[in-house]
Motif scaffolding. Structure first.
Motif, PDB file in Angstrom:
ATOM      1  N   TYR A  59       1.158  -9.413  11.439  1.00  0.00           N
ATOM      2  CA  TYR A  59      -0.244  -9.158  11.788  1.00  0.00           C
ATOM      3  C   TYR A  59      -0.695  -9.761  10.588  1.00  0.00           C
ATOM      4  N   PRO A  60      -1.838 -10.251  10.109  1.00  0.00           N
ATOM      5  CA  PRO A  60      -2.332 -10.330   8.760  1.00  0.00           C
ATOM      6  C   PRO A  60      -2.796  -9.472   7.951  1.00  0.00           C
ATOM      7  N   VAL A  61      -1.735  -8.519   7.171  1.00  0.00           N
ATOM      8  CA  VAL A  61      -2.449  -6.931   6.584  1.00  0.00           C
ATOM      9  C   VAL A  61      -1.631  -7.618   4.457  1.00  0.00           C
ATOM     10  N   ASP A  62      -2.890  -7.752   4.378  1.00  0.00           N
ATOM     11  CA  ASP A  62      -2.293  -7.689   2.818  1.00  0.00           C
ATOM     12  C   ASP A  62      -2.207  -6.345   1.941  1.00  0.00           C
ATOM     13  N   TYR A  63      -3.148  -4.837   2.612  1.00  0.00           N
ATOM     14  CA  TYR A  63      -2.912  -3.545   1.680  1.00  0.00           C
ATOM     15  C   TYR A  63      -2.570  -2.491   2.939  1.00  0.00           C
ATOM     16  N   LEU A  64      -2.021  -1.320   2.317  1.00  0.00           N
ATOM     17  CA  LEU A  64      -1.967  -0.173   3.540  1.00  0.00           C
ATOM     18  C   LEU A  64      -2.115   0.828   2.708  1.00  0.00           C
ATOM     19  N   LYS A  65      -3.134   1.285   3.494  1.00  0.00           N
ATOM     20  CA  LYS A  65      -3.806   2.565   2.771  1.00  0.00           C
ATOM     21  C   LYS A  65      -3.473   3.644   3.071  1.00  0.00           C
ATOM     22  N   ILE A  66      -2.098   4.391   2.481  1.00  0.00           N
ATOM     23  CA  ILE A  66      -1.923   5.606   3.225  1.00  0.00           C
ATOM     24  C   ILE A  66      -2.274   7.305   3.523  1.00  0.00           C
ATOM     25  N   ASP A  67      -3.004   7.983   4.608  1.00  0.00           N
ATOM     26  CA  ASP A  67      -3.337   8.330   4.606  1.00  0.00           C
ATOM     27  C   ASP A  67      -3.771  10.090   4.217  1.00  0.00           C
ATOM     28  N   ARG A  68      -4.756  10.242   3.753  1.00  0.00           N
ATOM     29  CA  ARG A  68      -4.436  11.581   2.534  1.00  0.00           C
ATOM     30  C   ARG A  68      -3.255  12.680   3.260  1.00  0.00           C
ATOM     31  N   SER A  69      -3.161  12.722   3.838  1.00  0.00           N
ATOM     32  CA  SER A  69      -2.596  13.369   4.883  1.00  0.00           C
ATOM     33  C   SER A  69      -1.163  13.306   4.767  1.00  0.00           C
ATOM     34  N   PHE A  70      -0.438  12.460   3.928  1.00  0.00           N
ATOM     35  CA  PHE A  70       0.777  12.243   3.175  1.00  0.00           C
ATOM     36  C   PHE A  70       0.783  12.993   1.888  1.00  0.00           C
ATOM     37  N   ALA A  78       5.949  -1.281   2.597  1.00  0.00           N
ATOM     38  CA  ALA A  78       5.397  -1.964   2.297  1.00  0.00           C
ATOM     39  C   ALA A  78       5.741  -3.321   1.682  1.00  0.00           C
ATOM     40  N   ARG A  79       7.638  -2.841   0.550  1.00  0.00           N
ATOM     41  CA  ARG A  79       7.466  -3.801  -1.134  1.00  0.00           C
ATOM     42  C   ARG A  79       8.469  -4.345   0.320  1.00  0.00           C
ATOM     43  N   ALA A  80       9.223  -4.055   1.451  1.00  0.00           N
ATOM     44  CA  ALA A  80       9.826  -4.851   2.057  1.00  0.00           C
ATOM     45  C   ALA A  80       9.138  -6.431   2.354  1.00  0.00           C
ATOM     46  N   LEU A  81       7.931  -5.866   2.838  1.00  0.00           N
ATOM     47  CA  LEU A  81       7.133  -6.479   3.385  1.00  0.00           C
ATOM     48  C   LEU A  81       5.699  -7.529   2.810  1.00  0.00           C
ATOM     49  N   ASP A  82       6.453  -7.249   1.114  1.00  0.00           N
ATOM     50  CA  ASP A  82       5.342  -7.865   0.048  1.00  0.00           C
ATOM     51  C   ASP A  82       3.451  -7.604   0.484  1.00  0.00           C
ATOM     52  N   ILE A  83       3.603  -6.247   0.552  1.00  0.00           N
ATOM     53  CA  ILE A  83       2.042  -5.592   0.794  1.00  0.00           C
ATOM     54  C   ILE A  83       1.898  -4.517   0.110  1.00  0.00           C
ATOM     55  N   ASP A  84       0.777  -4.525  -0.880  1.00  0.00           N
ATOM     56  CA  ASP A  84       0.280  -3.841  -1.630  1.00  0.00           C
ATOM     57  C   ASP A  84      -0.149  -2.410  -0.929  1.00  0.00           C
ATOM     58  N   VAL A  85      -0.363  -1.430  -1.237  1.00  0.00           N
ATOM     59  CA  VAL A  85      -0.302  -0.171  -1.174  1.00  0.00           C
ATOM     60  C   VAL A  85      -1.504   1.018  -2.128  1.00  0.00           C
ATOM     61  N   ILE A  86      -1.632   1.215  -1.008  1.00  0.00           N
ATOM     62  CA  ILE A  86      -3.644   2.467  -1.662  1.00  0.00           C
ATOM     63  C   ILE A  86      -3.151   3.627  -1.422  1.00  0.00           C
ATOM     64  N   ALA A  87      -3.163   4.555  -2.422  1.00  0.00           N
ATOM     65  CA  ALA A  87      -2.409   5.209  -1.219  1.00  0.00           C
ATOM     66  C   ALA A  87      -4.216   6.547  -2.043  1.00  0.00           C
TER      67      ALA A  87
END
Length: 713
Positions: A629-640, A661-670
């Motif tokens: 699926y088309p994903v640019d960012y993952l937002k890691i939930d605060r519970s992590f 995320a790095r392997a899939l070239d997706i940026d991560v927002i904590a």
């Protein structure tokens, strides 16, 4: 022998009756065919009449549009416009303009000079028509009215309003004789005679035109929209006979008697065929009442049965509805396929039916939902024990063709008459109780009670208050900055919806968003958020602040491609570049694997919008979804992060998510960065972005502007 002759006489009498009936029927059908032809002809005349009237009203609307553009219209401009609009094929006698309800312009002027200076306020009859048009706010047609110059006319009046102030009125006089002539009514001759009449409130003809003898004959008629009141257009043969009983009629009678025996046989054959058809239709109707997959009753049959029970409450006194939903059925469908899911439903239906009495009713409503009706209920303990039996039956392993699965069910119970008196109330309350059973951990049952009723009423109250809140501008947006670790700058802000009602009460999004999603109001809330965020972005631009926006989209909003097109249009209208917009969706949308929604996400991304997965890691989705699926960012939930970096498990999970995320070239927002230790931990792990109270809480647009100027510079 005597009986035989009696049968012959009886058959002949029946045959004669049939022949005469057939001849009369054929005659009646011919008459009806002629009437249909006449009705079609009447429809064309009616269309011509209404078309002529609408052509006249074009003049009114064009003139009103001209006045709105040029309120100080000149006499020369008025006459030029009328010369262009009023052609020979339009039945307009004259047009008058009355600024401030005083006629100052008339076209043509010749023959109408006395109308100049006429004040509508000085004529009660005229003023009533004008006030009706003003109240209606659009064109109002009155008439027929007898003209001083002779003849009857319709008067179309239209108010002209400029910035909520009444400029005046437009009056157009339409001559009925010209209207009829242009429509072809006055020239009607030959086989048919035609008449037009206006009926009063008791149905009598108040005005009539054309051939008055039509109304005394067997005629066909059609309503016509000409002005206020009821207009009737009618036609009839000139000689009064649609079809005379001539040679054809008597030929049918004579030859019909000769063929009486054959006709009797044919009628018998028709009767026999009809009986077979009725029997077949009865079988089809019975089949339509059962679910083709499980052979249980379907929703239609269940609703019919429940309606009968509520109508016969005195007979049954008390009964119970058990609303049954299989737990985790969707996971079976997704992992094993729909064939296995169908097989599971068939076995589940069979198990449920075995646990019930013959007089109990069971149906499949659709999907994995079943419903059971227990008649002549004696106590809740009986239902309690039955619910346990049903759940135990479904808790046993299912040996399907290609696999073995384990499931359970959640059951909601509603009792008649305690929990509702109608089918709708009972089904709704049983459904609420079923969801309460799911919330309680599944594999259990739950009786509808006052707490659920209060919860339902509370949700209804929240829904109504939200609707009022949207109208009263009680909702607002705050923005939480999102910082890029690589350069330390705020690159975007997440738009967060907040609600403070007119009493000053702050309602949490966790309380009102689920209600909005369940009632459909989420679409209006989502549109408000998008439009307000776009407008606020322009304010930031005017302050030389150039950042992106993250806007949450509910799964329920992603069901219509046209809605997605409207979002892009809204973004474009505010001159907001699409690549500055990120739509945040929940992880559950990927889990649902709904092709329509996935197609919409691809469409949005192909037009420049970025996609972020919010609260990632809290659901049950597979990492494989991120490849599809088309994903640019993952937002890691605060519970992590709430115990990081002290909790080694949270640290390990965060590191794993970042590597994926790095392997899939997706940026991560904590999300939920609350302190310096969490910030430094994420920075050390080379996380891409951070968001949380350590940076800033949600800020109004003015506070955000000040914050960004201080942070960025």
């Amino acid at each position: 022998m005597k009986r035989f002759w009696l049968f012959i006489i009886f058959s002949f009498a029946v045959a004669c009756t049939g022949v005469i009936w057939f001849a009369e029927n054929q005659h009646a059908q011919t008459v009806e065919a002629r009437k249909r032809t006449a009705t079609e002809r009447l429809g064309k005349l009616r269309a011509a009449l209404e078309g002529q009237l609408n052509s006249s009203l074009v003049t009114v609307r064009a003139l009103r549009a001209e006045i709105k553009l040029s309120p100080n219209i000149s006499n020369a401009r008025f006459n030029a416009l009328m010369t262009e609009l009023i052609t020979q094929d339009v039945p307009i006698r004259h047009v008058a303009l009355a600024p401030d309800l005083v006629i100052q312009f008339v076209h043509p002027l010749k023959g109408n000079e006395q109308a100049l200076g006429f004040n509508y306020r000085e004529s009660q009859a005229q003023l009533e028509g004008v006030q009706k048009a003003i109240t209606n706010g659009d064109v109002v047609i009155d008439g027929p009215v007898e003209l001083v110059q002779g003849g009857l006319a319709l008067i179309a009046r239209a108010p002209v309003v400029l910035e909520n102030d009444l400029w005046g009125v437009i009056a157009v006089v339409i001559q009925i004789d010209e209207l009829m002539a242009n429509s072809g009514l006055s020239s009607e001759q030959g086989v048919y005679a035609t008449a037009l009449a206006k009926l009063n409130t008791v149905g009598d003809r108040e005005f009539q035109f054309g051939d008055p003898s039509v109304w005394k004959k067997d005629h066909v008629s059609s309503d016509v929209s000409l002005s206020a009141g009821q207009w009737l257009l009618a036609t009839a043969p000139v000689d009064g006979n649609w079809v005379p009983k001539g040679f054809v009629y008597w030929s049918i009678v004579v030859f019909g008697l000769i063929l009486a025996a054959l006709m009797n046989a044919f009628m018998y054959y028709l009767f026999y065929t009809q009986m077979r058809l009725r029997k077949a239709l009865t079988i089809i109707d019975e089949q339509a009442s059962f679910d083709s997959l499980t052979q249980l009753h379907n929703r239609r049959s269940f609703i019919r049965h429940l309606n009968r029970l509520t109508d016969k409450a005195a007979k049954y006194n008390h009964f119970a509805i058990l609303f049954i939903d299989l737990d985790h059925f969707k996971e079976v469908n997704d992992s094993l396929g729909h064939d296995s899911g169908d097989e599971l439903l068939k076995v589940a239906g069979s198990r449920l039916r075995k646990e019930l009495r013959p007089e109990d009713f069971i149906a499949r409503l659709g999907g994995d939902e079943f419903v059971v009706v227990i008649n002549r209920l004696k106590s809740k303990d009986v239902i309690d024990q039955l619910a346990l039996k049903l759940n135990n039956a479904l808790n046993k392993p299912f040996a399907l063709s290609h696999s073995q699965v384990q499931t359970s069910c959640s059951i909601g119970v509603a009792l008649y008459p305690d929990d509702g008196l109608t089918t709708e109330q009972l089904l709704k309350n049983a459904d609420l109780a079923m969801y309460a059973a799911k919330e309680a951990g599944r594999r259990t049952h739950y009786f509808f009670n006052e707490e659920l009723r209060r919860r339902s009423e509370h949700q209804s109250s929240i829904h109504n208050r939200m609707r009022a809140g949207l109208k009263n501008h009680e909702f607002r947006l705050v923005y939480q900055p999102i910082v890029n670790f690589s350069n330390g700058k705020v690159e975007k802000c997440e738009a967060l919806l907040r609600w403070t009602d007119d009493n000053g009460n702050v309602i949490s999004p966790a309380e009102f968003i689920p209600v909005a999603e369940s009632t459909g109001l989420i679409h209006e809330l989502g549109q408000f958020v998008l439009e307000q965020a776009c407008a606020d972005w322009n304010l930031l631009q005017s302050n030389d602040i150039h950042i992106g926006l993250s806007i949450n989209r509910s799964e329920r909003e992603l069901n219509d491609l046209n809605a997605a097109k409207q979002w892009l249009e809204c973004i474009s209208q505010h001159q907001l570049p699409a690549d500055k917009v990120t739509f945040e969706i929940t992880e559950s949308l990927l889990m649902s694997n709904k092709q329509r929604q996935i197609h919409i996400l691809h469409y949005l991304r192909s037009n420049g919008v970025k996609i972020a997965i919010d609260d990632f890691g809290t659901g049950y989705s597979s990492i494989n979804y991120l490849q599809r699926y088309p994903v640019d960012y993952l937002k890691i939930d605060r519970s992590f992060l709430n115990h990081a970096p002290g909790d080694r498990i949270q640290v390990a999970l965060t590191e794993a998510l970042l590597r994926v995320a790095r392997a899939l070239d997706i940026d991560v927002i904590a999300e939920g960065v609350e302190n310096k230790e969490q910030w430094e931990f994420l920075q050390h792990q080379k996380c891409d972005f951070a968001q949380g109270y350590y940076i800033s809480p949600g800020l109004g647009i003015e506070e955000l502007t000040r914050f960004l100027k201080q942070w960025q510079f």
